[in-house]
Design an enzyme around this catalytic site. Structure first.
Site, mmCIF file in Angstrom:
data_model
loop_
_atom_site.group_PDB
_atom_site.id
_atom_site.type_symbol
_atom_site.label_atom_id
_atom_site.label_comp_id
_atom_site.label_asym_id
_atom_site.label_seq_id
_atom_site.Cartn_x
_atom_site.Cartn_y
_atom_site.Cartn_z
ATOM 1 N N GLY A 1 0.779 -1.232 0.000
ATOM 2 C CA GLY A 1 0.000 0.000 0.000
ATOM 3 C C GLY A 1 0.812 1.285 0.000
ATOM 4 O O GLY A 1 0.237 2.373 -0.027
ATOM 5 N N ASP B 1 3.204 4.359 -1.249
ATOM 6 C CA ASP B 1 3.505 5.105 -2.469
ATOM 7 C C ASP B 1 4.335 6.323 -2.103
ATOM 8 O O ASP B 1 4.883 6.395 -0.993
ATOM 9 C CB ASP B 1 2.214 5.481 -3.212
ATOM 10 N N TYR C 1 -5.030 0.092 5.789
ATOM 11 C CA TYR C 1 -6.281 0.123 5.047
ATOM 12 C C TYR C 1 -7.451 0.034 6.026
ATOM 13 O O TYR C 1 -7.543 -0.894 6.833
ATOM 14 C CB TYR C 1 -6.343 -1.025 4.050
ATOM 15 N N LYS D 1 1.065 -1.856 -12.719
ATOM 16 C CA LYS D 1 1.309 -0.465 -12.324
ATOM 17 C C LYS D 1 2.423 -0.399 -11.291
ATOM 18 O O LYS D 1 2.422 -1.170 -10.322
ATOM 19 C CB LYS D 1 0.033 0.170 -11.782
ATOM 20 N N LYS E 1 4.646 2.179 -8.656
ATOM 21 C CA LYS E 1 4.697 3.463 -7.967
ATOM 22 C C LYS E 1 6.024 4.166 -8.257
ATOM 23 O O LYS E 1 7.097 3.555 -8.186
ATOM 24 C CB LYS E 1 4.539 3.255 -6.464
ATOM 25 N N ASP F 1 2.626 5.541 -11.477
ATOM 26 C CA ASP F 1 1.758 6.337 -10.600
ATOM 27 C C ASP F 1 2.606 7.144 -9.624
ATOM 28 O O ASP F 1 3.269 6.581 -8.753
ATOM 29 C CB ASP F 1 0.824 5.393 -9.843
ATOM 30 N N ASN G 1 1.354 9.508 -7.561
ATOM 31 C CA ASN G 1 0.578 9.864 -6.365
ATOM 32 C C ASN G 1 0.753 11.317 -5.947
ATOM 33 O O ASN G 1 0.932 11.628 -4.779
ATOM 34 C CB ASN G 1 0.919 8.934 -5.208
ATOM 35 N N GLU H 1 0.065 8.404 -13.894
ATOM 36 C CA GLU H 1 -1.086 8.674 -13.028
ATOM 37 C C GLU H 1 -0.744 9.689 -11.946
ATOM 38 O O GLU H 1 0.341 9.653 -11.374
ATOM 39 C CB GLU H 1 -1.518 7.353 -12.388
ATOM 40 N N GLU I 1 -8.367 9.864 -8.656
ATOM 41 C CA GLU I 1 -8.390 9.305 -7.302
ATOM 42 C C GLU I 1 -8.657 10.379 -6.264
ATOM 43 O O GLU I 1 -9.351 10.131 -5.274
ATOM 44 C CB GLU I 1 -7.060 8.614 -7.034
ATOM 45 N N ASP J 1 -13.867 6.942 -8.666
ATOM 46 C CA ASP J 1 -13.884 5.935 -7.613
ATOM 47 C C ASP J 1 -15.139 6.155 -6.775
ATOM 48 O O ASP J 1 -15.327 7.223 -6.188
ATOM 49 C CB ASP J 1 -12.628 6.061 -6.743
ATOM 50 N N HIS K 1 -10.270 3.926 -10.141
ATOM 51 C CA HIS K 1 -9.408 3.662 -8.995
ATOM 52 C C HIS K 1 -10.240 2.844 -8.023
ATOM 53 O O HIS K 1 -11.427 3.104 -7.832
ATOM 54 C CB HIS K 1 -8.973 4.974 -8.347
ATOM 55 N N GLY L 1 -10.705 2.061 -4.498
ATOM 56 C CA GLY L 1 -10.649 2.163 -3.053
ATOM 57 C C GLY L 1 -11.506 1.130 -2.357
ATOM 58 O O GLY L 1 -11.442 0.996 -1.128
#
Length: 418
Positions: free
Chosen positions: A24, A26, A34, A217, A219, A248, A250, A274, A301, A324, A351, A353
């Site tokens: 998780g 980035d 999460y 994908k 990061k 991505d 972020n 992204e 996102e 999302d 995205h 989530g």
């Protein structure tokens, strides 16, 4: 039409799930947990429903507090009556005169509305005894548009235009219904978290290839730019020339850095880059999207609502729309953005989530009912064991869910709310 269940109890539940080391992570979220801010509905005929929105730990309780305040107008409402005019109901909730001050239509209060809305759609599908994708496909264009809040979109997507857009694709639906049997293709995000070392990225990529994935994908956005470039080349080498790659950032880069890094990464032929810069910087996205073509920009996102999406879509600031339903105001606003994107000719690649649980229904609707092209749906398996009916991904493909509802019920949730 079945009898209509009336909502008798609403509970907000703070659910948190620690992740394995490095998962998780980035460029800006370095220690995620999460967490799901859950809306749990119970009815007078013993039905129950679940809605979720994702947070990363701290702050989850704030969203639950907002759910408890915003959901009050749902008490005592029969689900069929509620959903017949849900566009107006959701507008009323979003415009609560005190809570709106905390947004408007973004942040904690909007995440709470996502959870509430998703629970309502879950209950509606369960009350009719069908999976959400089928419920949405069986609605008339007028009924579907009745669930949407189209305010502030009148110059682009007035109500009759939305109805006509849905109706225009009805005659050709049968041509697209094969997706229900073949399944919706996925791409793997979980191979490329920022904190994973090179060996782990290689190993996870090889495993994903063996499981049938062909899109991945990675990061990017490291403090050391050379690390990003090295890891990107490593992924291309490991995945092969025919694989589809996405990178991505972020939101980590400012515009000058994004220009430089996107051009350096372009040699690897990514499908998109992204969130290359701050999600509120519309003009930076416009400039970047033009400068790095043919590489595409993906975003959404952290675009909070349909109005901001409207501006990004009309300005040429993105090529892939990453709406999302757990970041927007739930299923309703996701469908609104999907209609906007279809009208303006842009693809929706969500995205997730929700870990793909809810969106597996929504991409089927988008393709069959709106004629959106089949791209792929992000796959992140980290919470899989916590769902009663986890998404089934086989051979790199999401299999069509058959259970009634929106696939959001959580293991052990009933124990917590009892």
């Amino acid at each position: 039409m079945p009898g209509s269940s009336a909502i008798t109890r609403i509970t907000a539940v703070d659910m948190r799930y620690p992740l394995p080391p490095g998962a998780g992570t980035d460029a800006v979220h370095t220690n995620p947990e999460y967490s799901l801010a859950v809306t749990h509905l119970e009815t007078d005929d013993a039905q129950s429903a679940t809605g979720i929105t994702l947070t990363l730990g701290e702050g989850n309780r704030l969203v639950c507090n907002a759910i408890e305040i915003l959901a009050r107008p749902l008490l005592g409402r029969a689900i069929e009556d509620l959903m017949a005019d849900f566009g107006s109901v959701s507008r009323q909730i979003a415009n609560d005169s005190a809570m709106r001050w905390l947004g408007p239509h973004k942040g904690v209060v909007h995440l709470a509305l996502a959870s509430i809305t998703n629970a309502c759609f879950d209950l509606w599908a369960k009350a009719r005894g069908v999976p959400l994708w089928r419920l949405l496909l069986e609605l008339t264009p007028e009924e579907l548009v009745g669930t949407l809040d189209l305010s502030y979109l009148e110059e682009v997507l007035p109500r009759q235009c939305a109805i006509d857009l849905i109706r225009s694709h009805q005659v050709s639906r049968a041509e697209r219904e094969g997706i229900l049997k073949s399944g919706y293709p996925g791409y793997d995000t979980s191979i490329g978290w920022m904190a994973y070392d090179d060996d782990k990225v290689r190993e996870l990529t090889k495993r994903a290839l063996a499981r049938g994935f062909s899109a991945f994908k990675l990061k990017v956005g490291s403090a050391d730019e050379s690390r990003d470039i090295r890891r990107a080349h490593m992924l291309r080498e490991c995945a092969g020339d025919s694989a589809t790659l996405m990178f991505d950032a972020n939101q980590q880069w400012n515009l000058p850095t994004a220009m430089r890094m996107c051009r350096d990464l372009a040699v690897l032929r990514p499908l998109w880059i992204e969130e290359p810069t701050h999600p509120d910087d519309l003009m930076a996205h416009v400039e970047l999207a033009s400068a790095i073509a043919p590489v595409k920009v993906a975003a959404g996102e952290h675009i909070p609502n349909r109005v901001v999406f409207k501006n990004f879509l009309r300005s040429g600031a993105m090529h892939y729309v990453q709406a999302d339903a757990t970041r927007l105001a739930g299923v309703s606003e996701f469908l609104t953005v999907s209609l906007l994107a279809r009208r303006l000719g842009l693809p929706v690649v969500p995205h997730v989530g929700d870990m793909g649980q809810l969106h597996q229904h929504l991409v089927l609707f988008n393709h069959i009912a709106l004629g959106h092209e089949v791209n792929f749906l992000e796959h992140i398996p980290h919470l899989r064991q916590h769902f009663v009916h986890p998404a089934q991904v086989e051979g790199g493909v999401y299999r069509t869910p058959q259970e009634p509802g929106a696939s959001l019920d959580l293991v052990n949730l009933s124990v917590i709310v009892a």
